[in-house]
Design a protein around this motif. Structure first.
Motif, short mmCIF file in Angstrom:
data_model
loop_
_atom_site.label_atom_id
_atom_site.label_comp_id
_atom_site.label_asym_id
_atom_site.label_seq_id
_atom_site.Cartn_x
_atom_site.Cartn_y
_atom_site.Cartn_z
N ALA A 101 5.77 57.17 1.35
CA ALA A 101 6.50 57.47 0.10
C ALA A 101 5.90 56.65 -1.04
CB ALA A 101 7.98 57.13 0.27
N GLY A 102 5.59 57.33 -2.13
CA GLY A 102 4.99 56.66 -3.28
C GLY A 102 3.47 56.70 -3.25
N VAL A 103 2.90 56.73 -2.05
CA VAL A 103 1.43 56.82 -1.91
C VAL A 103 1.02 58.29 -1.80
CG1 VAL A 103 -0.57 56.22 -0.48
CG2 VAL A 103 1.29 54.58 -0.82
N GLY A 104 1.78 59.04 -1.03
CA GLY A 104 1.46 60.45 -0.83
C GLY A 104 2.61 61.35 -1.21
N LEU A 105 2.27 62.59 -1.49
CA LEU A 105 3.27 63.62 -1.78
C LEU A 105 3.06 64.76 -0.79
CD1 LEU A 105 5.52 64.61 -3.75
CD2 LEU A 105 3.69 65.74 -5.05
N VAL A 106 4.07 65.08 -0.01
CA VAL A 106 3.97 66.17 0.96
C VAL A 106 4.67 67.40 0.39
CG1 VAL A 106 4.61 66.96 3.27
CG2 VAL A 106 3.82 64.61 2.92
N ILE A 116 5.04 68.54 -8.75
CA ILE A 116 3.73 68.18 -8.20
C ILE A 116 2.83 67.66 -9.32
CG2 ILE A 116 1.71 69.04 -6.97
CD1 ILE A 116 3.56 71.22 -5.77
N LEU A 117 2.78 68.40 -10.43
CA LEU A 117 1.94 67.99 -11.56
C LEU A 117 2.52 66.75 -12.24
CD1 LEU A 117 0.91 71.43 -13.05
CD2 LEU A 117 -0.27 70.04 -11.36
N SER A 118 3.85 66.65 -12.28
CA SER A 118 4.47 65.45 -12.85
C SER A 118 4.09 64.21 -12.04
CB SER A 118 5.99 65.60 -12.88
OG SER A 118 6.37 66.67 -13.72
N TRP A 119 4.05 64.37 -10.72
CA TRP A 119 3.63 63.26 -9.85
C TRP A 119 2.19 62.86 -10.15
CZ3 TRP A 119 0.06 62.29 -5.95
CH2 TRP A 119 0.34 61.22 -5.10
N LEU A 120 1.32 63.86 -10.33
CA LEU A 120 -0.09 63.57 -10.65
C LEU A 120 -0.24 62.88 -12.00
CD1 LEU A 120 -1.91 66.82 -9.42
CD2 LEU A 120 -2.36 64.50 -8.61
N SER A 143 -5.93 55.37 5.37
CA SER A 143 -6.88 55.23 4.26
C SER A 143 -6.30 54.46 3.08
CB SER A 143 -7.34 56.62 3.79
OG SER A 143 -6.33 57.25 3.01
N LYS A 144 -4.96 54.45 3.00
CA LYS A 144 -4.25 53.79 1.89
C LYS A 144 -4.64 54.38 0.52
CE LYS A 144 -3.19 49.39 4.13
NZ LYS A 144 -3.23 49.94 5.49
N GLN A 145 -5.08 55.64 0.52
CA GLN A 145 -5.43 56.34 -0.72
C GLN A 145 -4.30 57.30 -1.09
OE1 GLN A 145 -8.46 55.40 -2.30
NE2 GLN A 145 -8.19 53.91 -0.64
N LYS A 146 -4.17 57.58 -2.39
CA LYS A 146 -3.17 58.53 -2.85
C LYS A 146 -3.55 59.94 -2.37
CE LYS A 146 -0.62 55.65 -5.20
NZ LYS A 146 -0.28 55.79 -6.63
N PHE A 147 -2.55 60.73 -2.03
CA PHE A 147 -2.85 62.09 -1.54
C PHE A 147 -1.70 63.04 -1.83
CE2 PHE A 147 -0.70 60.02 2.03
CZ PHE A 147 0.22 60.98 2.43
N ILE A 148 -2.05 64.32 -1.92
CA ILE A 148 -1.09 65.42 -1.87
C ILE A 148 -1.43 66.24 -0.64
CG2 ILE A 148 -0.27 67.56 -2.94
CD1 ILE A 148 -0.82 66.34 -5.66
N LEU A 149 -0.50 66.35 0.29
CA LEU A 149 -0.72 67.10 1.51
C LEU A 149 0.13 68.36 1.50
CD1 LEU A 149 -1.62 67.54 4.48
CD2 LEU A 149 0.25 65.99 5.17
N VAL A 150 -0.54 69.52 1.49
CA VAL A 150 0.17 70.79 1.65
C VAL A 150 0.36 71.00 3.14
CG1 VAL A 150 0.15 73.25 1.18
CG2 VAL A 150 -0.85 71.68 -0.48
#
Length: 481
Positions: A345-350, A264-268, A302-309
């Protein structure tokens, strides 16, 4: 258990009710007392029906030498608690049964100078009165909610109708701005049900404490009239209200990141500064299937980067994982919109079920936080300077959301539409608020305001700061006892 009979330091005990929102801040306060104020603390833990998240947190948290965890014996609750009970009823009964052996526990660890409880552990007050142990309440919600709690017994006697049916749509809490009835927690919305009686039970006992600690600090409260009302209004002086000590912001600072969560942090690490929205609704929060779908599609639009828990939806209970937080990890593919994971994929991380919240909020790439507005998460967001999208689910979270948006001005609240008696935030509204926080001018203003509060929060806890001095005042009385 460890030797709690340290003769050079005052010994106090702390006792939190189950639930991460209560355990975490009280444990942080205990660490603060030990590390910065020379206090020896026995931290008492309810083990009956404890969640996997609670056990994991206690096992992974580094504790200073003079802080000892003491597990309360398992209580037999089979005859008093059923799985279908409302959250507050179940929580209150669990606390009542768990504190019964408190006297024998004190004999084992040596009697403390004081016991610190949270607001749902009020049945410990009767036991400690007999044992002649002073009790302090660590109030896990902001002073705004405390003000209403202290006023609730009078409100209960004077108002005949349901509070939500009051003619002007608001409650005039003494010394404070009017409280919109739409913001009331669910346990105050129907006075005929058992959860209301439990809320009234705990609220009516607040004045029995020797003092009340609040997890806030002077600068944050200066933006609101609630704390000033608590200190100066004649109503509270007539009760009389125990002395109130702002001691915050007390949040988790060191949250270990497991190997399985390191990605998760590596992705950020690969994302620009302030570009990612972190979506996490607390350890106990769940969305309906319809709302989760609208949220997910809105994030995509929104086309914004996100992390969704992501957590399996529940159409029955917004606090569906309160007692089993951390134990259920489901496959998001089975409940997120079809094709969502592939399209984003690539925009968000679930992330299924849970993510290390503090390291994510601390990361430079995190630019916004869509949160349930639990007070712990709200403080973590402020301390790390991250503006918020307020998405309250249950308990006092609607009151917190209004505080953060209208009074402190560090959050935006999406507008929902009423459908079948339930509010639903549509995908277009999700898209709007996500863009507002991450790209808009309003988001920049909130981010700057957050950074000011972040600086004042750090100063409050430093030696000579307002919260540090507030704690020192209490510790001085313990040392003289």
């Amino acid at each position: 258990m460890g030797d709690a009979s340290n003769t050079t330091k005052p010994h106090v005990a702390a006792l939190a009710s189950p639930g991460m929102g209560h355990l975490i801040p009280l444990l942080e306060f205990a660490k603060h007392l030990v590390t910065n104020h020379g206090v020896h603390v026995s931290f008492l833990v309810v083990t009956t029906q404890s969640s996997a998240a609670q056990r994991r947190h206690l096992d992974s948290t580094a504790l200073p030498n003079d802080l000892h965890v003491v597990n309360l014996p398992q209580a037999d609750v089979s005859s008093v608690i059923t799985p279908d009970m409302p959250l507050l009823t179940r929580l209150s009964l669990l606390c009542r049964e768990s504190v019964k052996p408190l006297g024998s526990i004190f004999e084992q660890i040596s009697f403390p100078r004081a016991l610190i409880i949270d607001n749902f552990m009020s049945d410990a007050l009767d036991i400690c009165e007999e044992l002649k142990v002073p009790v302090y309440t660590f109030y896990t919600s902001p002073p705004k909610v405390l003000a209403l709690g202290l006023y609730l017994p009078k409100l209960d006697k004077e108002v005949e109708c349901e509070f939500v049916d009051l003619p002007n749509g608001s409650i005039q809490v003494p010394g404070c701005r009017p409280l919109c009835v739409d913001d009331l927690q669910d346990s105050l919305r129907n006075r005929k049900v058992e959860t209301y009686k439990w809320n009234l039970h705990h609220a009516s006992r607040l004045t029995m404490a020797t003092g009340i600690f609040v997890n806030s600090w002077d600068d944050l409260e200066s933006k609101s009239c609630w704390f000033n009302g608590l200190k100066s209004d004649p109503y509270y002086q007539s009760l009389p209200v125990p002395r109130i000590y702002p001691v915050g912001p007390l949040i988790k600072h060191d949250e270990p990141v497991s190997r399985s969560d390191a990605y998760i942090l590596s992705w950020l690490d690969n994302e620009p500064c302030d570009s990612v929205l972190f979506v996490a609704l607390g350890s106990g929060g769940t969305l309906t299937k319809e709302q989760l779908t609208e949220l997910a599609i809105g994030l995509e639009m929104s086309k914004q980067k996100f992390i969704l828990v992501a957590r399996k939806p529940s159409d029955m209970d917004a606090a569906g994982t309160y007692f089993n937080a951390g134990s259920n990890v489901d496959d998001p593919k089975t409940y997120l919109p079809e094709g969502f994971l592939e399209r984003t994929a690539g925009v968000g991380l679930v992330v299924p079920s849970w993510a290390p919240q503090v390291p994510v909020l601390r990361h430079k790439a995190t630019g916004g936080f869509l949160s349930h507005c639990g007070w712990n998460s709200s403080l973590e967001s402020i301390v790390h300077g991250v503006p918020m999208i307020a998405w309250p689910l249950f308990a006092e979270q609607r009151m917190n959301a209004t505080l953060l948006t209208e009074e402190v001005a560090v959050a935006v609240k999406p507008v929902g539409e009423l459908q079948d008696g339930r509010k639903v935030v549509r995908r277009e509204e999700v898209e709007r608020v996500v863009r507002l926080v991450l790209q808009g001018e309003e988001g920049k203003v909130m981010r700057n305001r957050m950074r000011e509060l972040k600086d004042s929060a750090a100063k409050a806890l430093e030696q000579g700061g307002s919260s540090y001095d507030s704690v020192s005042c209490v510790v001085k009385t313990w040392k003289q006892a």
